[in-house]
Design an enzyme around this catalytic site. Sequence first.
Site, PDB file in Angstrom:
ATOM      1  N   ARG A 148       0.724  -1.287  -0.308  1.00 23.18           N
ATOM      2  CA  ARG A 148       0.012   0.141  -0.163  1.00 23.18           C
ATOM      3  C   ARG A 148       0.880   1.368   0.154  1.00 23.18           C
ATOM      4  O   ARG A 148       0.515   2.350  -0.413  1.00 23.18           O
ATOM      5  CB  ARG A 148      -1.186  -0.109   1.278  1.00 23.18           C
ATOM      6  N   LYS A 198       0.724 -19.023   5.058  1.00 25.46           N
ATOM      7  CA  LYS A 198      -0.476 -19.475   6.122  1.00 25.46           C
ATOM      8  C   LYS A 198      -0.902 -18.445   6.926  1.00 25.46           C
ATOM      9  O   LYS A 198      -0.200 -17.308   6.596  1.00 25.46           O
ATOM     10  CB  LYS A 198       0.426 -20.243   7.243  1.00 25.46           C
ATOM     11  N   ASP A 205       4.200 -24.601   3.878  1.00 23.54           N
ATOM     12  CA  ASP A 205       4.379 -24.792   5.474  1.00 23.54           C
ATOM     13  C   ASP A 205       5.704 -24.573   5.465  1.00 23.54           C
ATOM     14  O   ASP A 205       6.449 -25.698   5.222  1.00 23.54           O
ATOM     15  CB  ASP A 205       3.781 -26.251   5.649  1.00 23.54           C
ATOM     16  N   HIS A 206       6.317 -23.652   6.181  1.00 24.09           N
ATOM     17  CA  HIS A 206       7.827 -23.517   6.125  1.00 24.09           C
ATOM     18  C   HIS A 206       8.380 -24.624   7.153  1.00 24.09           C
ATOM     19  O   HIS A 206       9.596 -24.874   6.435  1.00 24.09           O
ATOM     20  CB  HIS A 206       8.104 -22.315   6.628  1.00 24.09           C
ATOM     21  N   LYS A 250      12.731 -26.882   6.006  1.00 23.29           N
ATOM     22  CA  LYS A 250      13.825 -27.174   6.999  1.00 23.29           C
ATOM     23  C   LYS A 250      14.334 -28.245   6.568  1.00 23.29           C
ATOM     24  O   LYS A 250      14.015 -29.472   6.384  1.00 23.29           O
ATOM     25  CB  LYS A 250      13.118 -27.203   8.500  1.00 23.29           C
ATOM     26  N   GLU A 287       8.650 -23.034  22.410  1.00 23.86           N
ATOM     27  CA  GLU A 287       9.166 -21.974  22.084  1.00 23.86           C
ATOM     28  C   GLU A 287       9.370 -21.409  23.402  1.00 23.86           C
ATOM     29  O   GLU A 287       8.522 -21.405  24.189  1.00 23.86           O
ATOM     30  CB  GLU A 287       8.228 -21.034  21.235  1.00 23.86           C
ATOM     31  N   ASP A 343      -2.190 -22.482  15.056  1.00 20.44           N
ATOM     32  CA  ASP A 343      -0.785 -21.748  14.726  1.00 20.44           C
ATOM     33  C   ASP A 343       0.085 -23.006  14.282  1.00 20.44           C
ATOM     34  O   ASP A 343       1.177 -22.774  13.616  1.00 20.44           O
ATOM     35  CB  ASP A 343      -0.469 -20.853  15.771  1.00 20.44           C
ATOM     36  N   HIS A 369       2.329 -27.382  11.121  1.00 22.25           N
ATOM     37  CA  HIS A 369       3.755 -27.774  11.258  1.00 22.25           C
ATOM     38  C   HIS A 369       3.602 -29.228  11.908  1.00 22.25           C
ATOM     39  O   HIS A 369       4.277 -29.931  11.298  1.00 22.25           O
ATOM     40  CB  HIS A 369       4.402 -26.919  12.155  1.00 22.25           C
ATOM     41  N   LYS A 408       4.153 -21.717  23.749  1.00 20.56           N
ATOM     42  CA  LYS A 408       4.964 -20.525  23.772  1.00 20.56           C
ATOM     43  C   LYS A 408       5.406 -20.161  25.097  1.00 20.56           C
ATOM     44  O   LYS A 408       4.692 -20.633  26.185  1.00 20.56           O
ATOM     45  CB  LYS A 408       4.265 -19.001  23.256  1.00 20.56           C
TER      46      LYS A 408
HETATM   47  C1  BG6 Z   1       5.046 -19.863  12.631  1.00 19.85           C
HETATM   48  C2  BG6 Z   1       4.059 -19.594  13.754  1.00 19.85           C
HETATM   49  O1  BG6 Z   1       4.335 -20.521  11.749  1.00 19.85           O
HETATM   50  O2  BG6 Z   1       6.051 -20.587  13.085  1.00 19.85           O
HETATM   51  C3  BG6 Z   1       4.755 -18.772  14.657  1.00 19.85           C
HETATM   52  O3  BG6 Z   1       3.055 -18.767  13.337  1.00 19.85           O
HETATM   53  C4  BG6 Z   1       6.001 -19.604  15.351  1.00 19.85           C
HETATM   54  O4  BG6 Z   1       3.796 -18.456  15.988  1.00 19.85           O
HETATM   55  C5  BG6 Z   1       6.447 -20.066  14.168  1.00 19.85           C
HETATM   56  O5  BG6 Z   1       6.742 -19.045  16.249  1.00 19.85           O
HETATM   57  C6  BG6 Z   1       7.741 -21.013  14.467  1.00 19.85           C
HETATM   58  O6  BG6 Z   1       8.862 -21.306  13.494  1.00 19.85           O
HETATM   59  P1  BG6 Z   1      10.203 -21.697  13.553  1.00 19.85           P
HETATM   60  O7  BG6 Z   1      10.979 -21.885  12.325  1.00 19.85           O
HETATM   61  O8  BG6 Z   1      10.743 -20.648  14.591  1.00 19.85           O
HETATM   62  O9  BG6 Z   1       9.948 -22.929  14.277  1.00 19.85           O
END
Ligand code: BG6
Length: 508
Positions: A62, A168, A197-198, A202, A236, A255, A260, A360
């Site tokens: 924007r 996501k 889905d990151h 990995k 985390e 989340d 994941h 968390k």
């Molecule tokens: C994200 C979540 O998809 O993954 C976050 O939205 C989380 O809340 C994160 O902290 C964790 O990713 P990674 O790669 O640090 O394990």
Amino acid sequence: MATVQQENPLTEGLERTPVHPTTLIIFGATGDLAQRKLLPAVYNLAHEGALPERFNMIGIARTEQPDDDYRAFAREAIQKYSRRQPDETVLSSLLERMRYVPGSFDDSAAYEGLESIANELDEEADVAFNRIFYLATAPGFFETIAEALGQRGLDRREGAEVRLVVEKPFGHDLASAQQLNRALLSVFEERQIYRIDHYLGKETVQNMLVLRFGNGIFEPLWNRSYIDNVQITAAEDIGIGTRAEYYDRSGALRDIVQNHLLQLLTILSMEPPVSFSADEVRNEKVKVLHAIKPPTLEEVPERVVRAQYAAGVAEGKDVPGYLEEQGVAPGSSTETYVALRLGIDNWRWAGVPIYMRAGKRLSRRVTEIAVTLKPVPHLAFHESGSLGVQPNQLILNVQPNEGVSLSLVAKIPGARMRVRPVNMEFAYGTSFMSQSPEAYERLILDTMRGDATLFARDDEVEAAWGIVDPILEAWQNADGELPQYAAGSPGPAEADQILLAGAEWRPL
Ligand code: BG6
């Protein structure tokens, strides 16, 4: 005189696969994700010579600003978040290839501007570049953007591929995920859509496939006859930071678990695919998800525990509880911790409990999968002073100490038959002596190569939502206080309630 071929030190160790000329178009180009992950990932691909030889990037967001201001923003983001110190030559030549389009995602002028720059870049090079539209915006814009691209005819291109990358969260529950799939598929074909889905990007997650299917030792044991239980942890130490607006509507189940953790589980438990093509792999993953019976509403309380962090100590300082975090709704019942027990009803896994937990503000950051084998049938070692025979455990450590460790029982040296567990370890750091690429580097490269293996398919995302949907529904109708755990602690004591007799959580 023989000339000595000079190696380019920046491309050392690199496998180069030719990639068709590509224009990467990032929607939400000034957002947090672009800043922290996407721009640094693109830089690192450039650094390694892995980008297509002809590559352009167009950012769209924007803010009204000229190309040069966007380039300055990108430079700063890369300098701040890249995993390696940027090389000035590589960085400035990458920035030169960046353009910027200001506009609202629901305004047709933005798409007009985008199309004219993309066409200009094609004409300049006299090539039809592949186009990748990367949706790194708030999820509320996904449908709007896809539809607008379709209306302008930007969803197809003669002589080139057009792909759509969707970040996501993919939906909020099963119904909204189905609706989003329908909307995207009314414009694009499934083969054009890459759902991120990151975790799949990995290294350690991809290595699970190699560990299972590239070694003979594990597969014969990989079933209900030898495996006692599986435990997947994503802990985390950080809190929700500045993401209250998103997180308070999401919670740990949506989340982390829906995407994941279920992805980790499918890779751990799927049948061997006949090949590593995108659809062969995803067919096997979907079969596993279909074999997981979602808990019924009545089963939820005995199989799932949720909790919220209270004030405590983390990262060496006093930190507020979830309800005191800025932006969290007063009295919110969003869970910052979830633990659950699932089962996979198929021949390989029937009867093996699958435990998962995510949270968390826990005592440390660790993502791991622990596969515990059945105990030996008869114990012959009873010496005093012995730490005893423990069932073997295979720990797949996704992060931060990436590696694999197998616990064995060994004799303590000495005249008596005393035993204790020891570990056989493989650590990435010592075996490969190199830093693993960030997940986004691999995933962005795969979208450019057209390889969807590490992306979720429509049916896969829906099957995963199908597993968590009844839990969300049960919670919606539940009353009573949420269990609490102090920030910086290993989590709520209530998590033990879902364990079957004899099981325990691995210490955090
Ligand atoms: C994200 C979540 O998809 O993954 C976050 O939205 C989380 O809340 C994160 O902290 C964790 O990713 P990674 O790669 O640090 O394990």
